[in-house]
Design a protein around this motif. Sequence first.
Motif, short mmCIF file in Angstrom:
data_model
loop_
_atom_site.label_atom_id
_atom_site.label_comp_id
_atom_site.label_asym_id
_atom_site.label_seq_id
_atom_site.Cartn_x
_atom_site.Cartn_y
_atom_site.Cartn_z
N ASP A 231 29.29 29.11 56.52
CA ASP A 231 27.99 28.45 56.64
C ASP A 231 26.90 29.24 55.93
O ASP A 231 25.97 28.68 55.38
CB ASP A 231 27.63 28.23 58.10
CG ASP A 231 28.45 27.09 58.71
OD1 ASP A 231 28.94 26.24 57.93
OD2 ASP A 231 28.60 27.07 59.95
N LYS A 232 27.03 30.57 55.97
CA LYS A 232 26.02 31.41 55.30
C LYS A 232 26.09 31.22 53.79
O LYS A 232 25.06 31.23 53.11
CB LYS A 232 26.25 32.88 55.66
CG LYS A 232 25.98 33.20 57.10
CD LYS A 232 24.50 33.10 57.44
CE LYS A 232 24.29 33.36 58.93
NZ LYS A 232 22.86 33.20 59.31
N ILE A 233 27.31 31.05 53.27
CA ILE A 233 27.46 30.80 51.83
C ILE A 233 26.82 29.44 51.51
O ILE A 233 26.10 29.29 50.53
CB ILE A 233 28.94 30.85 51.40
CG1 ILE A 233 29.48 32.28 51.54
CG2 ILE A 233 29.12 30.35 49.95
CD1 ILE A 233 31.00 32.40 51.47
N GLY A 234 27.04 28.46 52.40
CA GLY A 234 26.44 27.15 52.23
C GLY A 234 24.91 27.22 52.18
O GLY A 234 24.27 26.64 51.30
N GLU A 235 24.34 27.98 53.11
CA GLU A 235 22.87 28.15 53.13
C GLU A 235 22.41 28.88 51.86
O GLU A 235 21.39 28.54 51.27
CB GLU A 235 22.43 28.98 54.34
CG GLU A 235 22.53 28.26 55.66
CD GLU A 235 22.35 29.23 56.83
OE1 GLU A 235 21.71 30.30 56.67
OE2 GLU A 235 22.86 28.91 57.93
N ALA A 236 23.18 29.91 51.49
CA ALA A 236 22.78 30.73 50.33
C ALA A 236 22.78 29.92 49.04
O ALA A 236 21.86 30.04 48.23
CB ALA A 236 23.69 31.95 50.20
N VAL A 237 23.81 29.06 48.83
CA VAL A 237 23.83 28.30 47.57
C VAL A 237 22.69 27.27 47.54
O VAL A 237 22.16 26.96 46.47
CB VAL A 237 25.19 27.60 47.27
CG1 VAL A 237 26.27 28.62 46.97
CG2 VAL A 237 25.61 26.65 48.36
N GLU A 238 22.32 26.78 48.73
CA GLU A 238 21.19 25.83 48.76
C GLU A 238 19.90 26.51 48.35
O GLU A 238 19.14 26.01 47.53
CB GLU A 238 21.04 25.23 50.16
CG GLU A 238 21.80 23.95 50.31
CD GLU A 238 21.59 23.29 51.66
OE1 GLU A 238 20.46 23.34 52.19
OE2 GLU A 238 22.57 22.73 52.18
N GLU A 239 19.67 27.68 48.93
CA GLU A 239 18.45 28.38 48.58
C GLU A 239 18.49 28.89 47.13
O GLU A 239 17.47 28.90 46.45
CB GLU A 239 18.21 29.54 49.55
CG GLU A 239 16.74 29.86 49.64
CD GLU A 239 16.44 30.75 50.82
OE1 GLU A 239 15.75 31.75 50.61
OE2 GLU A 239 16.91 30.46 51.95
N PHE A 240 19.68 29.27 46.71
CA PHE A 240 19.84 29.70 45.32
C PHE A 240 19.44 28.58 44.36
O PHE A 240 18.75 28.80 43.37
CB PHE A 240 21.30 30.12 45.07
CG PHE A 240 21.53 30.80 43.76
CD1 PHE A 240 21.45 32.17 43.64
CD2 PHE A 240 21.80 30.05 42.62
CE1 PHE A 240 21.64 32.81 42.41
CE2 PHE A 240 21.98 30.66 41.39
CZ PHE A 240 21.90 32.04 41.29
N ALA A 241 19.88 27.36 44.70
CA ALA A 241 19.54 26.21 43.86
C ALA A 241 18.03 25.98 43.84
O ALA A 241 17.44 25.67 42.80
CB ALA A 241 20.27 24.97 44.35
N ASP A 242 17.38 26.16 45.00
CA ASP A 242 15.92 25.98 45.06
C ASP A 242 15.20 27.01 44.19
O ASP A 242 14.25 26.68 43.49
CB ASP A 242 15.42 26.15 46.51
CG ASP A 242 15.79 24.94 47.35
OD1 ASP A 242 16.10 23.89 46.77
OD2 ASP A 242 15.76 25.07 48.60
#
Lengths: 407, 177
Positions: A231-242
């Motif tokens: 889940d942390k990787i999921g959150e991280a890629v979302e913020e990375f995209a932002d």
Amino acid sequence: MKKMLAGYDAVAEAVKACDPDVIPAYPITPQTDIVERISEMIADGELTSEYVRVDSEFNAASTAIGASAAGARIFTATCSQGLKLMSEPIFSASGMRLPLVLGIANRSLSAPLSIWGDHTDTFAERDGGMIQFYAEDVQEAMDNIALAYRVAEDKDILLPALSCLDGFILTHVQEKVDTFTQREMKEFLPERDPVHTLDPSNPTTMGAYARPEHWTETRYEVQRAVKRSKDKIGEAVEEFADVFGREYGLEHNGLLETYRTEDADVIIVALGSVCGTIRYVIDEYREKGEKVGLVKPRVYRPFPAEELNKVLGDAEAIAVMEKDVSLGYQGGLAIDLKSALYSNGSRIPVLNYIVGLAGRDVTKDVIKKVVEETKEMRGKDPSDIGLEEEERWEPLREELLPGDKDD
Amino acid sequence: MKQIRIHGRGGQGSVTMASMLAKAAFETGKESQGFPSFGVERLGAPIEAFVRIDNKKITDRSQVYNPDIVIVQDSSLLKLVDVEKGLKEGGMIIVNSSEGPGDLDLETDAEIVTVNATDIAMKHLGRPIMNTALCGAFAKATGLVDRESMARVIKETFEGEIGEKNVKAMSEAYEVC
């Protein structure tokens, strides 16, 4: 800013942007250029990390663990037997819940000695409580460094993370990348905020000793942390995209990416740089109207079992092409994938191809052969493959083999 | 996609040349990839390096088997290495040689371009480092990279006066090709 960089330069640029406190370094081909470039950055005053020239990979990992215990952000890099020498201390890092980020220029394991690449070095670390990212291209290798820090240092995770890129194929290719700015990186990656640190004024002991009544629970906690990292990787890629505008499997928790799988009846599953070549072959099949697709796990541990089931569930036949073999059984990725699928009630046949060991080129012809053979499996049951024929080595130069001793 | 294979000898800077051509293609506004043959390199031993240039993102990671263009940095390699191997029909071979295309020991349908890059290098650099002159010949003969981009990349690769001299070598080869 977009520019042309060699893979090793790009990884060094990513490390610079993440600004580690301590970088223990020991050379090994084809990783050496990464830590050499970092040493230049430090000599030129571009980076203020403490650069520790150690006498072995064992010492590099040990120094990294000591500094991480003191609260520092860490980078080191290695591959092949160098990773094996690091392996002994790194298993302790996960048990002690100390975040480390390692750049791995994937290289085969001796013997025979080879400087060229495959995934046998990192697959052998599978059970050590390390998060493992795999990159398809240089940009992804850079971006995974930042993602690795973000996840490894998260207070709910606190684990070592390996950011893997294929030795030579990616470390020594020049290609276009978009570099980070310090401002963007500050937004994405906060300074490390350690929970416990070695501090003489407040002494603590880390990882010293646990009796049978305690040890199991510490391992269980590591297991929970590795699983939680999904889940942390999921959150991280979302913020990375932002922040950076680049997307890595947002709809799959950042754990995998798909290519033309929507209606695919034959799907190839593969890790790392070979996925780029597979894309060309898939495009050729699609032009002929044949429904072939690619699933690229970006992370091998934690294993994206649920996400793989979602994207593979409608396939009629699957081929796993991997640069690894767990000697005595099959390729590690295929073993795990079949476990994930068949535990979920799937009966999709999975063929396992061992390819690209020690830098053997994975050509488009090899990939086409894999697709053709996998097409034949449509409509069949896994039991039609059976236990006898466990994996296919493609290609295998029969003329070099000493002959069957059973004859 | 155009694929380029460079034949040279260890020490002649084949990998640097691949890198410069890939960067010049990027500066020209194209997608590119440059990579060595991932071998163990020894001074003087025949080595190869590769470049891919396209108008869209290049993700192919396999080696180059069917080049569109072959560059030969050292004409003595023509006797040792099958430089035409896998060359596409209608392909081009660019050779560093003092001889004309018809005088080379090459039986091929491919277009042959020769340039005396070593002479040009000696004139401008005083040393037989003929990479940048060959880059000029490549730019002119293929049109895949433009001359200004090539000059910019050479100046980035070799700083100061040496860079300027290398740009002159590149430009002269561009003019005579």
